[in-house]
Every structure is written in structure tokens, then in C-alpha cells.
Write a protein that holds these residues in place. Structure first.
Motif, PDB file in Angstrom:
ATOM      1  N   ALA A  81       0.884  -1.189   0.026  1.00 54.57           N
ATOM      2  CA  ALA A  81       0.051   0.027  -0.031  1.00 54.57           C
ATOM      3  C   ALA A  81       0.816   1.243   0.027  1.00 54.57           C
ATOM      4  O   ALA A  81       1.882   1.252   0.686  1.00 54.57           O
ATOM      5  N   ARG A  82       0.302   2.115  -0.812  1.00 55.49           N
ATOM      6  CA  ARG A  82       1.061   3.703  -0.724  1.00 55.49           C
ATOM      7  C   ARG A  82      -0.075   4.661  -0.157  1.00 55.49           C
ATOM      8  O   ARG A  82      -1.091   4.866  -1.036  1.00 55.49           O
ATOM      9  N   SER A  83       0.178   5.231   0.855  1.00 55.32           N
ATOM     10  CA  SER A  83      -0.611   6.229   1.531  1.00 55.32           C
ATOM     11  C   SER A  83      -0.229   7.557   1.164  1.00 55.32           C
ATOM     12  O   SER A  83      -0.936   8.276   0.062  1.00 55.32           O
ATOM     13  N   GLY A  84       0.869   7.991   1.545  1.00 59.16           N
ATOM     14  CA  GLY A  84       1.184   9.431   1.099  1.00 59.16           C
ATOM     15  C   GLY A  84       2.539   9.244   0.241  1.00 59.16           C
ATOM     16  O   GLY A  84       2.885  10.338  -0.353  1.00 59.16           O
ATOM     17  N   GLY A  85       3.269   8.018   0.290  1.00 59.18           N
ATOM     18  CA  GLY A  85       4.471   7.984  -0.481  1.00 59.18           C
ATOM     19  C   GLY A  85       5.870   8.391   0.144  1.00 59.18           C
ATOM     20  O   GLY A  85       6.642   8.429  -0.689  1.00 59.18           O
ATOM     21  N   HIS A  86       5.639   8.549   1.399  1.00 53.09           N
ATOM     22  CA  HIS A  86       6.701   9.430   2.131  1.00 53.09           C
ATOM     23  C   HIS A  86       7.797   8.186   2.805  1.00 53.09           C
ATOM     24  O   HIS A  86       8.718   8.745   3.480  1.00 53.09           O
ATOM     25  N   SER A  87       7.535   6.906   2.370  1.00 54.12           N
ATOM     26  CA  SER A  87       8.468   5.931   3.056  1.00 54.12           C
ATOM     27  C   SER A  87      10.069   6.333   2.976  1.00 54.12           C
ATOM     28  O   SER A  87      10.137   6.474   1.789  1.00 54.12           O
ATOM     29  N   TYR A  88      10.635   6.385   3.772  1.00 53.87           N
ATOM     30  CA  TYR A  88      12.124   6.745   3.694  1.00 53.87           C
ATOM     31  C   TYR A  88      12.949   5.764   2.866  1.00 53.87           C
ATOM     32  O   TYR A  88      13.921   6.147   2.130  1.00 53.87           O
ATOM     33  N   ALA A  89      12.403   4.484   2.760  1.00 55.58           N
ATOM     34  CA  ALA A  89      13.029   3.618   1.901  1.00 55.58           C
ATOM     35  C   ALA A  89      12.204   2.970   1.140  1.00 55.58           C
ATOM     36  O   ALA A  89      12.402   2.067   0.319  1.00 55.58           O
ATOM     37  N   ALA A  90      11.129   3.771   0.378  1.00 57.48           N
ATOM     38  CA  ALA A  90      10.449   3.395  -0.758  1.00 57.48           C
ATOM     39  C   ALA A  90       9.736   2.030  -0.647  1.00 57.48           C
ATOM     40  O   ALA A  90       9.249   1.530  -1.599  1.00 57.48           O
ATOM     41  N   ASN A  91       9.223   1.720   0.726  1.00 59.68           N
ATOM     42  CA  ASN A  91       8.597   0.708   0.913  1.00 59.68           C
ATOM     43  C   ASN A  91       7.126   0.784   0.549  1.00 59.68           C
ATOM     44  O   ASN A  91       6.625  -0.282   0.125  1.00 59.68           O
ATOM     45  N   GLY A  92       6.636   1.965   0.106  1.00 64.07           N
ATOM     46  CA  GLY A  92       5.358   2.361  -0.446  1.00 64.07           C
ATOM     47  C   GLY A  92       5.257   1.864  -1.801  1.00 64.07           C
ATOM     48  O   GLY A  92       4.328   1.817  -2.567  1.00 64.07           O
ATOM     49  N   LEU A  93       6.409   1.615  -2.482  1.00 62.10           N
ATOM     50  CA  LEU A  93       6.678   1.018  -3.824  1.00 62.10           C
ATOM     51  C   LEU A  93       7.021  -0.294  -3.900  1.00 62.10           C
ATOM     52  O   LEU A  93       7.519  -0.862  -5.116  1.00 62.10           O
ATOM     53  N   GLY A  94       7.150  -0.969  -2.640  1.00 59.89           N
ATOM     54  CA  GLY A  94       7.635  -2.033  -2.413  1.00 59.89           C
ATOM     55  C   GLY A  94       8.789  -2.454  -2.104  1.00 59.89           C
ATOM     56  O   GLY A  94       9.280  -3.585  -1.835  1.00 59.89           O
ATOM     57  N   GLY A  95       9.871  -1.464  -2.279  1.00 63.01           N
ATOM     58  CA  GLY A  95      11.153  -1.596  -1.924  1.00 63.01           C
ATOM     59  C   GLY A  95      11.883  -2.448  -2.757  1.00 63.01           C
ATOM     60  O   GLY A  95      13.006  -2.938  -2.524  1.00 63.01           O
ATOM     61  N   GLN A  96      11.360  -2.930  -3.917  1.00 67.34           N
ATOM     62  CA  GLN A  96      12.102  -3.651  -5.013  1.00 67.34           C
ATOM     63  C   GLN A  96      11.207  -3.453  -6.203  1.00 67.34           C
ATOM     64  O   GLN A  96      10.184  -2.880  -6.165  1.00 67.34           O
ATOM     65  N   ASN A  97      11.877  -3.950  -7.321  1.00 70.48           N
ATOM     66  CA  ASN A  97      11.145  -3.946  -8.597  1.00 70.48           C
ATOM     67  C   ASN A  97      10.088  -5.051  -8.529  1.00 70.48           C
ATOM     68  O   ASN A  97      10.046  -6.147  -8.130  1.00 70.48           O
ATOM     69  N   GLY A  98       8.903  -4.743  -9.409  1.00 69.63           N
ATOM     70  CA  GLY A  98       8.056  -5.829  -9.457  1.00 69.63           C
ATOM     71  C   GLY A  98       6.875  -6.114  -8.811  1.00 69.63           C
ATOM     72  O   GLY A  98       6.208  -6.809  -8.477  1.00 69.63           O
ATOM     73  N   SER A  99       6.824  -5.193  -7.680  1.00 68.23           N
ATOM     74  CA  SER A  99       5.668  -5.089  -6.730  1.00 68.23           C
ATOM     75  C   SER A  99       4.335  -4.703  -7.405  1.00 68.23           C
ATOM     76  O   SER A  99       4.298  -3.811  -8.378  1.00 68.23           O
ATOM     77  N   LEU A 100       3.033  -4.787  -7.009  1.00 68.46           N
ATOM     78  CA  LEU A 100       1.983  -4.448  -7.203  1.00 68.46           C
ATOM     79  C   LEU A 100       1.721  -3.372  -6.168  1.00 68.46           C
ATOM     80  O   LEU A 100       1.509  -3.584  -5.147  1.00 68.46           O
ATOM     81  N   VAL A 101       1.580  -2.013  -6.410  1.00 65.19           N
ATOM     82  CA  VAL A 101       1.200  -0.793  -5.636  1.00 65.19           C
ATOM     83  C   VAL A 101      -0.103  -0.442  -5.535  1.00 65.19           C
ATOM     84  O   VAL A 101      -0.727  -0.414  -6.542  1.00 65.19           O
ATOM     85  N   ILE A 102      -0.862  -0.559  -4.363  1.00 65.11           N
ATOM     86  CA  ILE A 102      -2.133   0.084  -4.297  1.00 65.11           C
ATOM     87  C   ILE A 102      -2.052   1.304  -3.669  1.00 65.11           C
ATOM     88  O   ILE A 102      -1.684   1.577  -2.548  1.00 65.11           O
ATOM     89  N   ASP A 103      -2.089   2.473  -4.634  1.00 66.83           N
ATOM     90  CA  ASP A 103      -2.075   3.854  -4.104  1.00 66.83           C
ATOM     91  C   ASP A 103      -3.468   4.184  -3.759  1.00 66.83           C
ATOM     92  O   ASP A 103      -4.464   4.159  -4.523  1.00 66.83           O
ATOM     93  N   MET A 104      -3.455   4.761  -2.333  1.00 68.65           N
ATOM     94  CA  MET A 104      -4.960   5.212  -1.688  1.00 68.65           C
ATOM     95  C   MET A 104      -5.111   6.485  -1.945  1.00 68.65           C
ATOM     96  O   MET A 104      -6.346   6.955  -1.435  1.00 68.65           O
ATOM     97  N   SER A 105      -4.595   7.195  -2.991  1.00 72.51           N
ATOM     98  CA  SER A 105      -4.788   8.562  -3.059  1.00 72.51           C
ATOM     99  C   SER A 105      -6.127   8.926  -3.350  1.00 72.51           C
ATOM    100  O   SER A 105      -6.827  10.249  -3.295  1.00 72.51           O
TER     101      SER A 105
END
Length: 497
Positions: free
Chosen positions: A84-108
Motif C-alpha cells: 500500500a502507498r498512502s502518502g508515499g513518504h516512506s524513507y526507503a520507498a516501501n510504499g513502492l515495494g522496496g524492490q522492482n515488480g511489486s503491485l502498488v495499491i495507491d490510496m490517493s
């Protein structure tokens, strides 16, 4: 009344998508999504911390919990990790999966805020940013504890604690939450409370993204304080030995039991010459009275300090103005775009029961005054006052929620950007911040039970399971084994199944 997690494991989906193809699956669910190759993919997949460049398999934008459930199922059908990505401010980009190839659920697209003025409660969807939450609640004369940056998403912020300047008065952002509406890895939509799915509720209050996609939180709100101001004091070009003594004095002041209505953090930055630091205090007052009441609360610390180089009182006395002052920008996040940075951050949470020694305080300041003076990064450190005898945070036991470090006195945020806030990030930045931490920890006993703050996420951190979650980690792992056995909700610092 359903209280057993096992009951959820056999729950059937109300529907099953027949396509295993990601694009057709999301299109079949009538969910708006962005894919690699789309013209807006670069914007959709851009991290707040530009140190990370990630390529998610898709970024999907649900508008309802049912659509969230559909997206999760598509991800499972395609053997993808889902985040999940809420605001997208994860310091380590965990809201984008922290790796390539994840499915991101953006709650915006899920930004409803429903306020019940008779019960003084609110339901807040997790696509909301902190500034917008503050404005909406303030319009009804209400407020919540939360951090200062207006663009941080309420979902991730409250999921991992949520410290702010009103936290000594009201607790962490997760503390007023009495119900969490979420979607589990098998697509089940649940409303978790202390009575309904209590283990899940416990885990969601401190480690939520490892267990579910939170769609909204139900919270008890607080009456906006009748008076609030921000006080700033600065001592420029302080010799490191004196700065160490100042930090030690602030620790003694914090342990003496200042009123819960008083908040404060030390802000340290590069000195004007080697061997010195700039030492500042930002304090805020949220209580009855006037400026005299605020001054009386902070005066015992000022009494043991030299006259500040500069000082000022900020704000018009209203609560919402104090939020704006601390945020440093507009609270209405629709008025201006979010900003990005290229940085590395670490944290230290110091136990109140074992305060730092003067030696540790001085060692830290010496490191900042020497290594910090020559660093090729743009850095600052904040030492945030969590605890003390009157702090609401510490009134709740460490094992009452998944957030485990409630007996903290200070939380250090150690933050260093590239010199121009753009990539590439200098390799020296990592060792520089590692040295900040060791300058403190190496001068404390080996048994010192310090921690780290998950919202200041450190993707290089060793032993993060203990530093973030301490004694709560085994229970979190057990719950993860039950509700997400396939590890669908995975990212680099997710709870291990």
C-alpha cells in the motif's frame, strides 16, 4: 462474534477474477491502473526519496475497499507482492515495494473524512495527508496527534506509530484509533477492534502494512487546544563540549516532568567552524493560559542555558496556526506539489529508564562538530522529546500495541541529504550516519536497550526486528504466519512469515 483469525483463513471471496494476466485482471476489475510504458508511469512510480528508483509491476488506484480486495486478488493470481502507498513518504520507498515488480495499491483516491460531532469521532480514509486531516478536523474544533509534515499520508504514519508535537499530551497517532477497516491477503474485508479480530487489531497498530491494506481508521478526536504557540531558541557556534552539556541538561529537564502540554525537540546542524555545532530548540505549548504559561513551562531549561543567540514566538495562538508553523508550508496539500529529496536517515530511541550519560552526549556532539563539519552532505539531527513523567505515550504498556518503544525518552532523527537534494547519493553519507549512531551507543553499556523508529525507516539497519519491534516481534511473526502465510504483503522490512 468472530474473534478467531482462523475463521478468516477459510473465508471465500465474494467473487473471483478469472484472468491471471495483470493488465486484463485490473482492467476487468474496472480499477484505474498505471503500467510500465504508460506516459504517466514515471510520475506514478517516483519515490519521495530519490535515492530509490523502482519499477512496480503496476500502480493501481482503488476508490472502495471492494476494489482493494479485487486488486489484491489480481496480485495473488499473478504471484506478485502487494504493498500500500498512502502518502508515499516512506524513507526507503516501501510504499513502492522496496524492490522492482511489486503491485502498488495507491490510496490517493480514498480521501473521505467523516466527522461525528456528537460522538467526537471521525472515520478517515488512508489516502489523506496529515495537513488535510488537520484542516478538516479543525473546522469541527477537533484535532489528532500526528507529525508535522503536511504531505505525509495518515495510513503509513499511524501504522508505525505517528509521533508529533501533541503526542506527550494525546499519545501517538495510532493511539486514538479504536477501529481499523482493512483488507487481508485473502481478500476478506474486516473491521478490526479490540473485540473483533483483536490479534489483527493489535498487529495493525504498529505494523499494519505487513498484515493488511488499511482503507480507513476510526478515531476518537480531541478538542483543539484553546491556546497554542511555537517557541524557537537558537545558540549558534557552540563548542562541542558545551553542546554535550546542553543536551545532558535537556535530558535532565525532560526527566523532571515538564507538563504534558509542552512539546519540544532539539535541532542540531553544522557549526560555523570545526569543533562547533548550531544548537536550537523548537518547543510548542498546547494548553490553557497564554504566553506566560508557555514561558513558565520551558523556563527551567532556559535557566540552565546561556542567553540564546536568537529567540522568537511564532503563531497567532490558535491550534491550527501552530500546525501550519511547524509544517512550514501550506496544510492544504492540493495547493502545491509535494517535494522530493535524496537522503539517508537513521534513528535512535533512548530508554527513559537508562538515560544517556554525559560522556555519550558529548561524544555525539563531538562527532557532529568534527565529522559533521567536513561532511559532503546537507544534514541535520532532531532530538524529539517523547517521554518524561507526564507523557501520554509512556502511559500505555509496550505490549499493548505492536508499537513497542513507548518507554522512550528521546527519539533521534539523523538525516543527511545529498548536497543538492538530487541523485546520486554520496557513499560517505551512509558511514557518516552510522558514525552518528555509534558515537552514542559506543558510550553506553552493551546491554543498553535502545531502539529505532520505524517511520524513520533505515533500509541498511541490521537487527531491525529487535530495534523496531523489540519483544513484540515473536507475536507479530505468529500473527503473520496465520493471516498472510504466502507473504503477499512483503517489503524489505515487513514482518517475516
Amino acid at each position: 462474534m468472530p474473534t478467531l483469525i482462523t475463521a478468516l483463513l477459510v473465508a471465500a471471496f465474494s467473487f473471483r477474477l478469472v484472468s491471471a494476466d495483470l493488465s486484463s485482471g485490473l482492467n476487468g476489475a474496472e480499477v484505474n491502473a498505471v503500467f510500465p510504458g504508460d506516459s504517466n508511469y514515471a510520475d506514478a512510480s517516483r519515490a519521495y526519496n530519490l535515492r530509490f528508483t523502482l519499477e512496480p509491476a503496476a500502480v493501481a488506484y482503488p476508490t472502495t475497499p471492494e476494489e482493494v480486495s479485487s486488486i489484491i486478488q489480481v496480485g495473488v493470481d499473478n504471484n506478485l507482492k502487494v504493498v500500500a502507498r498512502s502518502g508515499g513518504h516512506s524513507y526507503a520507498a516501501n510504499g513502492l515495494g522496496g524492490q522492482n515488480g511489486s503491485l502498488v495499491i495507491d490510496m490517493s483516491n480514498m480521501k473521505a473524512i467523516t466527522i461525528d460531532s456528537s460522538a467526537n469521532t471521525a472515520v478517515i480514509e488512508t489516502g489523506n495527508r496529515l495537513g488535510d486531516v488537520a484542516l478538516a478536523l479543525n473546522a469541527a474544533g477537533r484535532a489528532l496527534p500526528h507529525g508535522t509534515c503536511p504531505y505525509v499520508g495518515i495510513g503509513g504514519h499511524s501504522a508505525f506509530g505517528g509521533y508529533g508535537f501533541t503526542s506527550r499530551l494525546w499519545g501517538l497517532a495510532l493511539d486514538p484509533i479504536f477501529a481499523i477497516n482493512a483488507v487481508l491477503a485473502n481478500g476478506t474485508i474486516v473491521r478490526a477492534t479490540e473485540d473483533l479480530y483483536p490479534d489483527i487489531f493489535w498487529a495493525l497498530k504498529g505494523a499494519a502494512p505487513s498484515f493488511a491494506i488499511t482503507t480507513s481508521v476510526e478515531v476518537n478526536t480531541f478538542a483543539a487546544p484553546s491556546y497554542a504557540i511555537v517557541m524557537e531558541y537558537s545558540w549558534s557556534s557552540v563548542d562541542y563540549e558545551m553542546a554535550g552539556q546542553y543536551l545532558y541538561s535537556f535530558q535532565n529537564f525532560s526527566l523532571s516532568g515538564p507538563p504534558s502540554a509542552l512539546a519540544g525537540e532539539l535541532v542540531l546542524s553544522r557549526g560555523s567552524e570545526e569543533g562547533q555545532v548550531t544548537f536550537a530548540l523548537t518547543a510548542a505549548w498546547y494548553g490553557d493560559g497564554d504566553e506566560d504559561s508557555a514561558n513558565s513551562a520551558i523556563q527551567p531549561f532556559l535557566d540552565v542555558m546561556p542567553t540564546p543567540t536568537s529567540s522568537q514566538i511564532l503563531g497567532d495562538g490558535s491550534y491550527i496556526d501552530s500546525v501550519s508553523v511547524l509544517g512550514g508550508t501550506t496544510l492544504d496539500t492540493s495547493e502545491a506539489p509535494d517535494i522530493t529529496d535524496t537522503f539517508y536517515a537513521k534513528s535512535i530511541m533512548t530508554p527513559e529508564s537508562e538515560p544517556m550519560t554525559l560522556e555519550a552526549c558529548t561524544s555525539f556532539m563531538q562527532y557532529l562538530a568534527t565529522e559533521g563539519f567536513t561532511s559532503n552532505t546537507a544534514w541535520f539531527t532532531q532530538i524529539e522529546l517523547y517521554g518524561g513523567p507526564n507523557s501520554k505515550i509512556r502511559e500505555i504498556p509496550n505490549n499493548a500495541t505492536a508499537f513497542s518503544r513507548r518507554d522512550t525518552l528521546f527519539t533521534f532523527q539523523l538525516y543527511a541529504s545529498s548536497s543538492n537534494s538530487l541523485p546520486p547519493y554520496p557513499a560517505e553519507g551512509f558511514t557518516f550516519l552510522d558514525g552518528m549512531v555509534s558515537s552514542v551507543t559506543s558510550n553506553m553499556p552493551e546491554t543498553w536497550n535502545y531502539g529505532a523508529y520505524t517511520n524513520y525507516l533505515d533500509n541498511e539497519l541490521e537487527n531491525w526486528q529487535t530495534l523496531y519491534f523489540n519483544d513484540n516481534y515473536p507475536r507479530l511473526k505468529s500473527i503473520k504466519d496465520q493471516v498472510d502465510p504466502a507473504d503477499t504483503f512483503w517489503f524489505p522490512t515487513s514482518i517475516e512469515e
